[in-house]
Design a protein around this motif. Sequence first.
Motif, PDB file in Angstrom:
ATOM      1  N   CYS B  31       0.862  -1.185   0.000  1.00 12.21           N
ATOM      2  CA  CYS B  31       0.000   0.000   0.000  1.00 12.21           C
ATOM      3  C   CYS B  31       0.896   1.233   0.000  1.00 12.21           C
ATOM      4  CB  CYS B  31      -0.909  -0.004   1.242  1.00 12.21           C
ATOM      5  SG  CYS B  31      -1.792   1.564   1.451  1.00 12.21           S
ATOM      6  N   PHE B  32       0.706   2.088  -0.968  1.00 15.59           N
ATOM      7  CA  PHE B  32       1.604   3.244  -1.086  1.00 15.59           C
ATOM      8  C   PHE B  32       1.331   4.302  -0.018  1.00 15.59           C
ATOM      9  CE2 PHE B  32      -0.370   7.041  -3.360  1.00 15.59           C
ATOM     10  CZ  PHE B  32      -1.678   6.646  -3.179  1.00 15.59           C
ATOM     11  N   VAL B  33       0.228   4.121   0.724  1.00 10.67           N
ATOM     12  CA  VAL B  33      -0.084   5.089   1.776  1.00 10.67           C
ATOM     13  C   VAL B  33       0.470   4.633   3.131  1.00 10.67           C
ATOM     14  CG1 VAL B  33      -1.962   6.231   3.049  1.00 10.67           C
ATOM     15  CG2 VAL B  33      -2.145   5.882   0.571  1.00 10.67           C
ATOM     16  N   CYS B  34       0.139   3.388   3.524  1.00  5.71           N
ATOM     17  CA  CYS B  34       0.489   2.960   4.887  1.00  5.71           C
ATOM     18  C   CYS B  34       1.464   1.788   4.935  1.00  5.71           C
ATOM     19  CB  CYS B  34      -0.776   2.641   5.677  1.00  5.71           C
ATOM     20  SG  CYS B  34      -1.585   1.117   5.159  1.00  5.71           S
ATOM     21  N   ASN B  35       1.917   1.341   3.785  1.00  2.00           N
ATOM     22  CA  ASN B  35       2.903   0.243   3.707  1.00  2.00           C
ATOM     23  C   ASN B  35       2.380  -1.107   4.154  1.00  2.00           C
ATOM     24  OD1 ASN B  35       5.145   1.432   2.453  1.00  2.00           O
ATOM     25  ND2 ASN B  35       5.675   2.486   4.355  1.00  2.00           N
ATOM     26  N   CYS B  47      -7.446  -0.833   0.857  1.00  4.89           N
ATOM     27  CA  CYS B  47      -6.482  -1.180   1.888  1.00  4.89           C
ATOM     28  C   CYS B  47      -7.233  -1.385   3.211  1.00  4.89           C
ATOM     29  CB  CYS B  47      -5.436  -0.084   2.048  1.00  4.89           C
ATOM     30  SG  CYS B  47      -4.297  -0.436   3.416  1.00  4.89           S
ATOM     31  N   PRO B  48      -7.084  -2.542   3.832  1.00  6.56           N
ATOM     32  CA  PRO B  48      -7.849  -2.798   5.059  1.00  6.56           C
ATOM     33  C   PRO B  48      -7.400  -1.941   6.242  1.00  6.56           C
ATOM     34  CG  PRO B  48      -6.339  -4.611   4.624  1.00  6.56           C
ATOM     35  CD  PRO B  48      -6.267  -3.690   3.439  1.00  6.56           C
ATOM     36  N   THR B  49      -6.217  -1.356   6.142  1.00  7.98           N
ATOM     37  CA  THR B  49      -5.728  -0.549   7.260  1.00  7.98           C
ATOM     38  C   THR B  49      -6.073   0.930   7.099  1.00  7.98           C
ATOM     39  OG1 THR B  49      -3.920  -2.090   7.671  1.00  7.98           O
ATOM     40  CG2 THR B  49      -3.650   0.140   8.548  1.00  7.98           C
ATOM     41  N   CYS B  50      -5.686   1.504   5.955  1.00 10.31           N
ATOM     42  CA  CYS B  50      -5.912   2.955   5.815  1.00 10.31           C
ATOM     43  C   CYS B  50      -7.155   3.277   4.995  1.00 10.31           C
ATOM     44  CB  CYS B  50      -4.677   3.627   5.220  1.00 10.31           C
ATOM     45  SG  CYS B  50      -4.347   3.135   3.516  1.00 10.31           S
ATOM     46  N   LYS B  51      -7.787   2.233   4.454  1.00  8.69           N
ATOM     47  CA  LYS B  51      -9.058   2.372   3.725  1.00  8.69           C
ATOM     48  C   LYS B  51      -8.948   3.185   2.436  1.00  8.69           C
ATOM     49  CE  LYS B  51     -10.885   0.302   7.281  1.00  8.69           C
ATOM     50  NZ  LYS B  51     -10.973  -1.154   7.241  1.00  8.69           N
ATOM     51  N   VAL B  52      -7.743   3.286   1.890  1.00  6.55           N
ATOM     52  CA  VAL B  52      -7.575   4.005   0.628  1.00  6.55           C
ATOM     53  C   VAL B  52      -7.830   3.040  -0.534  1.00  6.55           C
ATOM     54  CG1 VAL B  52      -5.898   5.193  -0.858  1.00  6.55           C
ATOM     55  CG2 VAL B  52      -5.992   5.704   1.588  1.00  6.55           C
ATOM     56  N   LEU B  53      -8.523   3.500  -1.534  1.00 11.04           N
ATOM     57  CA  LEU B  53      -8.837   2.687  -2.710  1.00 11.04           C
ATOM     58  C   LEU B  53      -7.654   2.654  -3.682  1.00 11.04           C
ATOM     59  CD1 LEU B  53     -12.504   3.639  -3.666  1.00 11.04           C
ATOM     60  CD2 LEU B  53     -11.631   1.306  -3.382  1.00 11.04           C
TER      61      LEU B  53
END
Lengths: 93, 166
Positions: B31-35, B47-53
């Motif tokens: 995930c490019f947002v939260c790794n 992303c199941p952690t940061c919820k970014v599509l």
Amino acid sequence: MAKLLMFHGQECPHCHRMMPQVEKLETETGIRIEKREVWHDEANQDLMRGYKDILKPKCGGQLRVPAFLNPETQDALCGEVEYEKLKDWALKQ
Amino acid sequence: MKPLGRGDIIDLHGSSFPSIIVGMKKRYWRCFVCNDVHYGIAPPELCPTCKVLSAYVEISAAEARQILGCGAATAMTPDGFRAAIESFAAANEFRVNPDGGRVDLLLKGIFENERKYGLKFCPCRVRTKDWDEDLRIICPCNFTIHETYKGIKDGECWCGLFVRRT
């Protein structure tokens, strides 16, 4: 009498429950089953893996323990089974 | 694709395994947002952690290992693993075997396997040394497809760590 093997694991509850059955069988019939512990003995693991083509079809496609094997006839019995089933299997070997 | 139940997924050699993924190799995604790191044939949409599509990008296995290995140090004790599988089972039709002595014995074997072989292999099955095959005996395995559980009223996994809730 052919040599019979039992592959078992020290931390396997099924194997623990089968041990008294195996001892009963040995006492009752005079049949000897060579016990090979597989989790703490790499050589025994390798031995069991060497019989994978025989054991896997009888053990749900995997190398499960307890597993009983007659290396000569390539007949195997897998899992925790009733005493009579184990005895029948052993006697026909 | 319709979501599958655990028992619907047979295995990589089973006939009812979704044909769309047979023969496809799993890869690593980040995930490019939260790794968050995902290992699968395709990246998660969300992303199941940061919820970014649409946040996942493919990475190499070496990069995935680096990310996972450099995170906060965690260790799992047998008690921690017991809590993890209790939580896992709580949302399912099975439960951890109520026979505490049996569970203790199995956990001892599982942790011994992890110490020796690096993964929590089932203490009632032997590794074949085929990596893909051995991945299928990490505890908890997908026992819901096994003949000791599937369709059996009081079914259990091969080692008896999990039993059907009755």
